[in-house]
Design an enzyme around this catalytic site. Structure first.
Site, short mmCIF file in Angstrom:
data_model
loop_
_atom_site.label_atom_id
_atom_site.label_comp_id
_atom_site.label_asym_id
_atom_site.label_seq_id
_atom_site.Cartn_x
_atom_site.Cartn_y
_atom_site.Cartn_z
CG ASP A 107 40.22 26.61 48.26
OD1 ASP A 107 40.17 27.60 47.51
OD2 ASP A 107 39.24 25.92 48.58
N1 URA Z 1 37.07 23.36 45.09
C1 URA Z 1 37.33 23.86 46.31
O1 URA Z 1 36.44 24.08 47.11
N2 URA Z 1 38.62 24.11 46.62
C2 URA Z 1 39.64 23.87 45.79
O2 URA Z 1 40.79 24.12 46.14
C3 URA Z 1 39.34 23.36 44.51
C4 URA Z 1 38.05 23.11 44.19
#
Ligand code: URA
Length: 246
Positions: A107
Site C-alpha cells: 500500500d
Molecule cells: N497488507 C496490507 O494490508 N497492506 C500492505 O501493504 C501489505 C499487506
C-alpha cells in the site's frame, strides 16, 4: 523454425507485463501476431520468427531478465502510473533499471520489501497461492491485542472475502501502549494485513514487509535497491518449483 510457446509467456518474458496482465492485453485485442489480432491467450508463437506487436509496437523476446529487491519507502504507490499524480515506485529506479514490474503490491502508506522484475513466469509463480510463499510483516497496531485475539488471527479470521489461512503471529514488543506484531502469511489479498488487524479490533498504524520467500532487506534503507544475487534467484526459483535455467 524455433520452439513454439504460448503468446502470453513470450510477452511476459519480453518485459511487457506480468503473464496475467498479458492475457488481458491479448483478450482486449491489443496484440497482433504476424499482422493479425490474436485474441486467444493460448496462441502458440515462435518467438524467433513471428512478429509480435503490442499496441502496435514490437516486443523484444530476448530482452534480459532483471530482478530488483527494493526497500519501498512509505508515501510511494506500487503501480506503474497513478492518476492522482502521487510518487510511484518506478520513480526510484535509474533509467537503465526500467521496465520491471512489482511482484504483488504494498500500500501507499506501507513500506518494506518489494521485488520488481520483468520475469513474468517468476511473478506468476510467486503470487500463486499453490506455492505458499511466506511474507512477513512487522506491524504496529493500535492498543494491545490479548492472547485470544492473536490466537484467532493465527487460526484464521472470517473476512468479507472469506476466511484467512493459518498465519504465524508473534507479539514482539510494546511502545506507548501499542503492540508491535510480527505476522507471516502465505496469501496476498488486498489490504490483507490491515483487514486482519482491524478485524480483531486493533487497526494498523504502521506496516513494513520484512521478508518474502526467504529474501530480506536488512541491508537496505528506505528508497534503496539492489539486484538479486544468483543464489537468491536460485532459491526463489526452487521455492516456486521452477527449474534453474534462466
Ligand atoms: N497488507 C496490507 O494490508 N497492506 C500492505 O501493504 C501489505 C499487506
Amino acid at each position: 523454425m524455433g520452439q513454439m510457446e504460448r503468446l502470453q509467456k513470450v510477452m511476459a518474458r519480453a518485459g511487457v507485463a506480468s503473464r496475467r496482465r498479458c492475457e488481458e492485453l491479448i483478450a482486449a485485442g491489443l496484440v497482433k501476431v504476424n499482422g493479425k489480432v490474436a485474441r486467444e491467450p493460448g496462441t502458440k508463437v515462435d518467438p524467433a520468427a513471428d512478429q509480435i506487436l503490442v499496441r502496435g509496437k514490437g516486443i523484444n523476446p530476448s530482452s534480459s531478465r532483471q530482478y530488483i529487491l527494493m526497500y519501498k519507502p512509505r508515501g510511494y504507490i506500487t503501480t506503474m502510473s497513478d492518476e492522482k499524480g502521487r510518487r510511484k515506485v518506478p520513480d526510484l529506479l535509474k533509467d537503465n533499471d526500467g521496465r520491471v514490474y512489482p511482484v504483488g503490491r504494498l500500500d501507499y502508506d506501507s513500506e518494506g520489501l518489494l521485488l520488481l522484475t520483468n520475469d513474468g513466469d517468476l511473478t506468476h509463480a510467486l503470487t500463486h497461492p499453490r506455492h505458499q510463499i511466506p511474507k512477513t510483516y512487522q506491524v504496529r497496531v493500535a492498543g494491545m491485542p490479548d492472547e485470544i485475539r492473536l490466537k484467532q488471527m493465527e487460526k484464521g479470521l472470517l473476512l468479507a472475502d472469506g476466511p484467512t489461512a493459518p498465519a504465524k503471529v508473534r507479539l514482539k514488543g510494546k511502545k506507548d501502549g501499542n503492540a508491535l506484531l510480527e505476522l507471516t502469511i502465505h496469501e496476498g489479498r488486498k489490504h490483507q494485513v490491515k483487514r486482519m488487524c482491524a478485524h480483531i479490533g486493533h487497526p494498523v498504524m504502521r506496516l513494513k514487509r520484512t521478508s518474502l520467500g526467504g529474501l530480506d532487506i536488512a541491508d537496505l534503507k528506505p528508497g534503496q535497491y539492489r539486484h538479486l544475487t544468483g543464489d537468491e534467484l536460485k532459491m526463489l526459483r526452487r521455492k516456486c518449483g521452477l527449474g534453474n535455467n534462466k
